[in-house]
Design a protein around this motif. Sequence first.
Motif, mmCIF file in Angstrom:
data_model
loop_
_atom_site.group_PDB
_atom_site.id
_atom_site.type_symbol
_atom_site.label_atom_id
_atom_site.label_comp_id
_atom_site.label_asym_id
_atom_site.label_seq_id
_atom_site.Cartn_x
_atom_site.Cartn_y
_atom_site.Cartn_z
ATOM 1 N N PHE A 207 45.170 37.309 33.553
ATOM 2 C CA PHE A 207 44.844 35.833 32.791
ATOM 3 C C PHE A 207 45.059 36.115 31.305
ATOM 4 O O PHE A 207 45.197 35.398 30.822
ATOM 5 C CB PHE A 207 43.971 35.744 33.497
ATOM 6 C CG PHE A 207 43.723 35.140 34.616
ATOM 7 C CD1 PHE A 207 43.938 33.182 34.215
ATOM 8 C CD2 PHE A 207 43.877 34.918 36.159
ATOM 9 C CE1 PHE A 207 44.116 32.507 35.239
ATOM 10 C CE2 PHE A 207 43.913 34.216 37.108
ATOM 11 C CZ PHE A 207 43.910 32.881 37.035
ATOM 12 N N LEU A 208 44.130 36.820 31.040
ATOM 13 C CA LEU A 208 44.163 37.402 29.559
ATOM 14 C C LEU A 208 45.517 36.994 29.028
ATOM 15 O O LEU A 208 45.783 36.840 27.313
ATOM 16 C CB LEU A 208 42.934 38.517 29.031
ATOM 17 C CG LEU A 208 41.751 37.907 29.286
ATOM 18 C CD1 LEU A 208 40.929 40.062 29.499
ATOM 19 C CD2 LEU A 208 40.816 37.157 29.038
ATOM 20 N N GLU A 209 46.732 38.348 29.068
ATOM 21 C CA GLU A 209 47.519 38.363 29.048
ATOM 22 C C GLU A 209 48.319 37.131 28.876
ATOM 23 O O GLU A 209 49.127 36.178 27.687
ATOM 24 C CB GLU A 209 48.285 39.241 29.449
ATOM 25 C CG GLU A 209 48.124 40.743 28.823
ATOM 26 C CD GLU A 209 49.055 41.795 30.068
ATOM 27 O OE1 GLU A 209 49.057 41.319 30.714
ATOM 28 O OE2 GLU A 209 48.402 42.861 29.787
ATOM 29 N N ASN A 210 48.266 36.179 29.525
ATOM 30 C CA ASN A 210 49.185 34.577 29.638
ATOM 31 C C ASN A 210 48.883 34.028 29.200
ATOM 32 O O ASN A 210 49.130 33.445 28.067
ATOM 33 C CB ASN A 210 48.876 34.314 31.374
ATOM 34 C CG ASN A 210 49.791 34.894 32.285
ATOM 35 O OD1 ASN A 210 50.644 35.437 32.578
ATOM 36 N ND2 ASN A 210 49.334 34.230 33.569
ATOM 37 N N MET A 211 47.187 33.932 29.034
ATOM 38 C CA MET A 211 46.598 33.055 27.950
ATOM 39 C C MET A 211 46.829 33.523 26.571
ATOM 40 O O MET A 211 47.573 33.113 25.626
ATOM 41 C CB MET A 211 45.515 33.278 27.646
ATOM 42 C CG MET A 211 44.180 32.678 29.314
ATOM 43 S SD MET A 211 42.714 32.156 29.108
ATOM 44 C CE MET A 211 42.188 33.649 29.103
ATOM 45 N N ARG A 212 47.455 34.802 26.210
ATOM 46 C CA ARG A 212 47.527 34.773 24.792
ATOM 47 C C ARG A 212 48.993 34.634 24.692
ATOM 48 O O ARG A 212 49.166 33.913 23.084
ATOM 49 C CB ARG A 212 47.317 36.984 24.348
ATOM 50 C CG ARG A 212 47.473 36.837 22.916
ATOM 51 C CD ARG A 212 48.254 38.442 23.066
ATOM 52 N NE ARG A 212 49.137 39.071 23.788
ATOM 53 C CZ ARG A 212 49.398 40.003 24.437
ATOM 54 N NH1 ARG A 212 48.174 40.428 24.592
ATOM 55 N NH2 ARG A 212 50.197 40.874 24.699
ATOM 56 N N VAL B 241 40.907 44.270 40.255
ATOM 57 C CA VAL B 241 40.242 42.781 40.139
ATOM 58 C C VAL B 241 40.323 43.309 37.837
ATOM 59 O O VAL B 241 40.508 41.767 37.671
ATOM 60 C CB VAL B 241 39.010 42.999 40.379
ATOM 61 C CG1 VAL B 241 38.239 41.567 39.502
ATOM 62 C CG2 VAL B 241 38.479 42.909 41.991
ATOM 63 N N CYS B 242 39.807 44.364 37.694
ATOM 64 C CA CYS B 242 39.853 44.323 36.084
ATOM 65 C C CYS B 242 41.367 43.978 35.666
ATOM 66 O O CYS B 242 41.446 43.103 35.206
ATOM 67 C CB CYS B 242 40.123 46.115 36.043
ATOM 68 S SG CYS B 242 38.211 46.261 36.049
ATOM 69 N N GLN B 243 42.737 44.410 37.127
ATOM 70 C CA GLN B 243 43.829 44.284 36.219
ATOM 71 C C GLN B 243 44.330 42.754 36.216
ATOM 72 O O GLN B 243 45.186 41.852 35.796
ATOM 73 C CB GLN B 243 45.266 44.833 36.945
ATOM 74 C CG GLN B 243 46.254 44.944 36.536
ATOM 75 C CD GLN B 243 47.231 45.991 37.934
ATOM 76 O OE1 GLN B 243 46.453 46.226 38.987
ATOM 77 N NE2 GLN B 243 48.620 46.463 37.915
ATOM 78 N N LEU B 244 43.503 42.033 37.610
ATOM 79 C CA LEU B 244 43.957 40.814 37.652
ATOM 80 C C LEU B 244 43.533 40.038 36.692
ATOM 81 O O LEU B 244 43.708 38.803 35.998
ATOM 82 C CB LEU B 244 42.917 39.834 38.349
ATOM 83 C CG LEU B 244 43.283 38.381 39.648
ATOM 84 C CD1 LEU B 244 45.135 37.985 39.346
ATOM 85 C CD2 LEU B 244 42.594 38.000 41.202
ATOM 86 N N HIS B 245 42.592 39.899 35.988
ATOM 87 C CA HIS B 245 41.051 40.098 35.170
ATOM 88 C C HIS B 245 42.448 40.021 33.192
ATOM 89 O O HIS B 245 42.786 39.073 32.518
ATOM 90 C CB HIS B 245 39.902 40.355 34.523
ATOM 91 C CG HIS B 245 38.783 39.818 35.362
ATOM 92 N ND1 HIS B 245 38.367 38.647 35.054
ATOM 93 C CD2 HIS B 245 39.177 39.679 36.891
ATOM 94 C CE1 HIS B 245 37.939 38.330 35.954
ATOM 95 N NE2 HIS B 245 37.990 39.651 36.930
ATOM 96 N N VAL B 246 43.228 40.859 33.084
ATOM 97 C CA VAL B 246 43.787 41.127 32.106
ATOM 98 C C VAL B 246 45.275 40.420 32.294
ATOM 99 O O VAL B 246 45.524 39.825 31.225
ATOM 100 C CB VAL B 246 44.429 42.669 32.501
ATOM 101 C CG1 VAL B 246 45.489 43.396 31.417
ATOM 102 C CG2 VAL B 246 43.208 43.840 31.457
#
Length: 89
Positions: free
Chosen positions: A53-58, A46-51
């Motif tokens: 998203f954050l990388e895609n947004m960046r 789940v943490c990896q999934l959040h990361v």
Amino acid sequence: MLSIQDVLDYCDLDRGEIEAIAEHEHVPMTIAAEISEVLLCTPEGVCQLHVMFLENMRNAYDRGDMLHLQDLAESYQHLQRSHPLPSCH
């Protein structure tokens, strides 16, 4: 043969969340759906999934793609509600 909607109906994530995994991992939606099921099995996943998203947004921000950034942010808000970030190590 399964349609993409059949695959999405099986998943615990919605279409936008699966699309974000596909984008991050450079894989088709069906593979991203399979990845999602594995990631949701553990707090680390789940943490990896959040990361992801954050990388895609960046990346969208860095490209100046504000429309895509907004779409990702909306999907990420849904992810945060349905699969909150656990305590990650």
